[in-house]
Write a protein that holds these residues in place. Structure first.
Motif, PDB file in Angstrom:
ATOM      1  N   LEU A  74       0.797  -1.226   0.000  1.00  0.00           N
ATOM      2  CA  LEU A  74       0.000   0.000   0.000  1.00  0.00           C
ATOM      3  C   LEU A  74       0.834   1.282   0.000  1.00  0.00           C
ATOM      4  CD1 LEU A  74      -2.726   1.441   0.086  1.00  0.00           C
ATOM      5  CD2 LEU A  74      -2.714   1.140   2.565  1.00  0.00           C
ATOM      6  N   PRO A  75       1.801   1.472   0.893  1.00  0.00           N
ATOM      7  CA  PRO A  75       2.564   2.735   0.858  1.00  0.00           C
ATOM      8  C   PRO A  75       3.298   2.948  -0.471  1.00  0.00           C
ATOM      9  CG  PRO A  75       3.123   1.448   2.817  1.00  0.00           C
ATOM     10  CD  PRO A  75       2.232   0.606   1.983  1.00  0.00           C
ATOM     11  N   PHE A  76       3.840   1.890  -1.016  1.00  0.00           N
ATOM     12  CA  PHE A  76       4.559   1.977  -2.283  1.00  0.00           C
ATOM     13  C   PHE A  76       3.597   2.285  -3.425  1.00  0.00           C
ATOM     14  CE2 PHE A  76       6.989  -0.567   0.605  1.00  0.00           C
ATOM     15  CZ  PHE A  76       8.296  -0.144   0.400  1.00  0.00           C
ATOM     16  N   PHE A  77       2.424   1.686  -3.381  1.00  0.00           N
ATOM     17  CA  PHE A  77       1.396   1.936  -4.386  1.00  0.00           C
ATOM     18  C   PHE A  77       0.976   3.406  -4.360  1.00  0.00           C
ATOM     19  CE2 PHE A  77      -2.964   2.302  -5.818  1.00  0.00           C
ATOM     20  CZ  PHE A  77      -2.965   1.575  -6.990  1.00  0.00           C
ATOM     21  N   LEU A  78       0.769   3.945  -3.164  1.00  0.00           N
ATOM     22  CA  LEU A  78       0.343   5.339  -3.042  1.00  0.00           C
ATOM     23  C   LEU A  78       1.396   6.293  -3.593  1.00  0.00           C
ATOM     24  CD1 LEU A  78      -1.344   5.237   0.485  1.00  0.00           C
ATOM     25  CD2 LEU A  78      -2.479   5.359  -1.757  1.00  0.00           C
ATOM     26  N   GLN A  82       0.956   8.732  -6.963  1.00  0.00           N
ATOM     27  CA  GLN A  82       1.218  10.176  -7.000  1.00  0.00           C
ATOM     28  C   GLN A  82       2.254  10.519  -8.069  1.00  0.00           C
ATOM     29  OE1 GLN A  82      -0.658  12.450  -5.492  1.00  0.00           O
ATOM     30  NE2 GLN A  82      -1.807  10.675  -4.795  1.00  0.00           N
ATOM     31  N   ILE A  83       3.315   9.739  -8.169  1.00  0.00           N
ATOM     32  CA  ILE A  83       4.342   9.986  -9.180  1.00  0.00           C
ATOM     33  C   ILE A  83       3.752   9.845 -10.580  1.00  0.00           C
ATOM     34  CG2 ILE A  83       6.484   9.076 -10.191  1.00  0.00           C
ATOM     35  CD1 ILE A  83       7.364   8.414  -7.309  1.00  0.00           C
ATOM     36  N   THR A  84       2.923   8.840 -10.778  1.00  0.00           N
ATOM     37  CA  THR A  84       2.306   8.619 -12.083  1.00  0.00           C
ATOM     38  C   THR A  84       1.384   9.776 -12.453  1.00  0.00           C
ATOM     39  OG1 THR A  84       2.414   6.238 -11.727  1.00  0.00           O
ATOM     40  CG2 THR A  84       0.954   6.997 -13.458  1.00  0.00           C
ATOM     41  N   LYS A  85       0.617  10.248 -11.488  1.00  0.00           N
ATOM     42  CA  LYS A  85      -0.294  11.369 -11.765  1.00  0.00           C
ATOM     43  C   LYS A  85       0.475  12.656 -12.057  1.00  0.00           C
ATOM     44  CE  LYS A  85      -3.265  11.662  -8.414  1.00  0.00           C
ATOM     45  NZ  LYS A  85      -4.346  11.632  -7.428  1.00  0.00           N
ATOM     46  N   ILE A  86       1.566  12.880 -11.338  1.00  0.00           N
ATOM     47  CA  ILE A  86       2.348  14.101 -11.537  1.00  0.00           C
ATOM     48  C   ILE A  86       3.128  14.050 -12.852  1.00  0.00           C
ATOM     49  CG2 ILE A  86       4.318  15.423 -10.661  1.00  0.00           C
ATOM     50  CD1 ILE A  86       3.290  14.677  -7.807  1.00  0.00           C
ATOM     51  N   PRO A  91      -0.129   5.816 -17.819  1.00  0.00           N
ATOM     52  CA  PRO A  91      -1.499   5.976 -17.314  1.00  0.00           C
ATOM     53  C   PRO A  91      -1.592   5.673 -15.820  1.00  0.00           C
ATOM     54  CG  PRO A  91      -1.335   4.085 -18.812  1.00  0.00           C
ATOM     55  CD  PRO A  91      -0.016   4.776 -18.814  1.00  0.00           C
ATOM     56  N   ALA A  92      -2.372   6.454 -15.106  1.00  0.00           N
ATOM     57  CA  ALA A  92      -2.574   6.252 -13.663  1.00  0.00           C
ATOM     58  C   ALA A  92      -3.701   5.249 -13.456  1.00  0.00           C
ATOM     59  CB  ALA A  92      -2.889   7.581 -12.989  1.00  0.00           C
ATOM     60  N   ASP A  93      -3.489   4.043 -13.952  1.00  0.00           N
ATOM     61  CA  ASP A  93      -4.514   3.010 -13.925  1.00  0.00           C
ATOM     62  C   ASP A  93      -4.277   1.940 -12.859  1.00  0.00           C
ATOM     63  OD1 ASP A  93      -2.355   1.662 -14.999  1.00  0.00           O
ATOM     64  OD2 ASP A  93      -3.265   1.370 -16.968  1.00  0.00           O
ATOM     65  N   GLY A  94      -3.178   2.055 -12.131  1.00  0.00           N
ATOM     66  CA  GLY A  94      -2.880   1.097 -11.077  1.00  0.00           C
ATOM     67  C   GLY A  94      -2.041  -0.081 -11.511  1.00  0.00           C
ATOM     68  N   TYR A  95      -1.720  -0.155 -12.804  1.00  0.00           N
ATOM     69  CA  TYR A  95      -0.988  -1.310 -13.308  1.00  0.00           C
ATOM     70  C   TYR A  95       0.212  -0.942 -14.178  1.00  0.00           C
ATOM     71  CZ  TYR A  95      -5.106  -3.887 -11.814  1.00  0.00           C
ATOM     72  OH  TYR A  95      -6.114  -4.421 -11.067  1.00  0.00           O
ATOM     73  N   GLN A  97       3.841   1.087 -15.438  1.00  0.00           N
ATOM     74  CA  GLN A  97       5.218   0.806 -15.044  1.00  0.00           C
ATOM     75  C   GLN A  97       5.582   1.245 -13.627  1.00  0.00           C
ATOM     76  OE1 GLN A  97       4.192   1.434 -18.017  1.00  0.00           O
ATOM     77  NE2 GLN A  97       5.254   0.074 -19.398  1.00  0.00           N
ATOM     78  N   TYR A  98       5.160   2.427 -13.203  1.00  0.00           N
ATOM     79  CA  TYR A  98       5.538   2.872 -11.861  1.00  0.00           C
ATOM     80  C   TYR A  98       4.914   1.995 -10.774  1.00  0.00           C
ATOM     81  CZ  TYR A  98       7.575   7.095 -13.872  1.00  0.00           C
ATOM     82  OH  TYR A  98       8.342   7.980 -14.585  1.00  0.00           O
ATOM     83  N   TYR A  99       3.732   1.489 -11.008  1.00  0.00           N
ATOM     84  CA  TYR A  99       3.098   0.591 -10.046  1.00  0.00           C
ATOM     85  C   TYR A  99       3.852  -0.737  -9.978  1.00  0.00           C
ATOM     86  CZ  TYR A  99      -0.678   3.952 -10.570  1.00  0.00           C
ATOM     87  OH  TYR A  99      -1.406   5.107 -10.616  1.00  0.00           O
TER      88      TYR A  99
END
Length: 175
Positions: A74-78, A82-86, A91-95, A97-99
């Protein structure tokens, strides 16, 4: 590995599905939009709705995996969200590369924390050289290295961390 969407597949995706479902899509039972996700980031080679069983009467979906790994991630996902959105790089879809990188880093970090606690525990009873040999054998002589390097996001590294935490905390409690 994480740049090729190979972290969140098979069981790792089953554990991970809780996070985007709750945090991004605000729906744990319908998994709306999952058709697009599974086409973009296929969880497996042969299962359309991998790890998600559908109730025959209500049509709601149930994840067959427990949520423990998702809680650790969870903390890493959050942070990844945020990094993906910024950055808007993915895409900030939860899946994306950054996720996937967040899941990989979470796995490695918890194993390192586990090794540090195990080292502290063992140093109470053995000399440094013997502890170093024992830790090397544990990392490379068991499946721990494999689950960090080739299958991150599964429950094994987090279980290792918890076992080490139990040993270390028990020792601190009684000594």
């Amino acid at each position: 590995m994480w740049q090729k969407n190979r972290v969140l597949n098979w069981d790792a995706m089953g554990y991970h599905n809780y996070l985007p479902s709750i945090i991004i899509y605000n729906n744990l039972l319908k998994y709306e939009g999952y058709d697009k996700i599974r086409k973009t980031y296929p969880p497996s080679t042969n299962a359309a709705w991998y790890a998600l069983a559908q109730h025959p009467k209500t049509g709601l979906r149930v994840n067959k995996y427990t949520s423990g790994v998702a809680i650790f991630n969870l903390p890493f996902f959050l942070v990844a969200h945020q990094i993906t959105k910024i950055s808007k790089s993915y895409p900030a879809d939860g899946y994306s590369q950054y996720y996937q990188l967040a899941t990989l880093l979470s796995t490695i970090l918890f194993v390192l924390f586990g090794l540090l606690m195990l080292r502290s525990f063992l140093r109470f009873y053995f000399k440094d050289g013997l502890v170093a040999i024992a830790l090397t054998v544990i990392v490379f002589g068991s499946n721990l290295f494999y689950y960090c390097a080739y299958q991150p996001g599964l429950g094994h590294p987090y279980s290792f961390f918890l076992y080490c935490a139990i040993l270390w905390l028990t020792q601190k409690l009684f000594l």
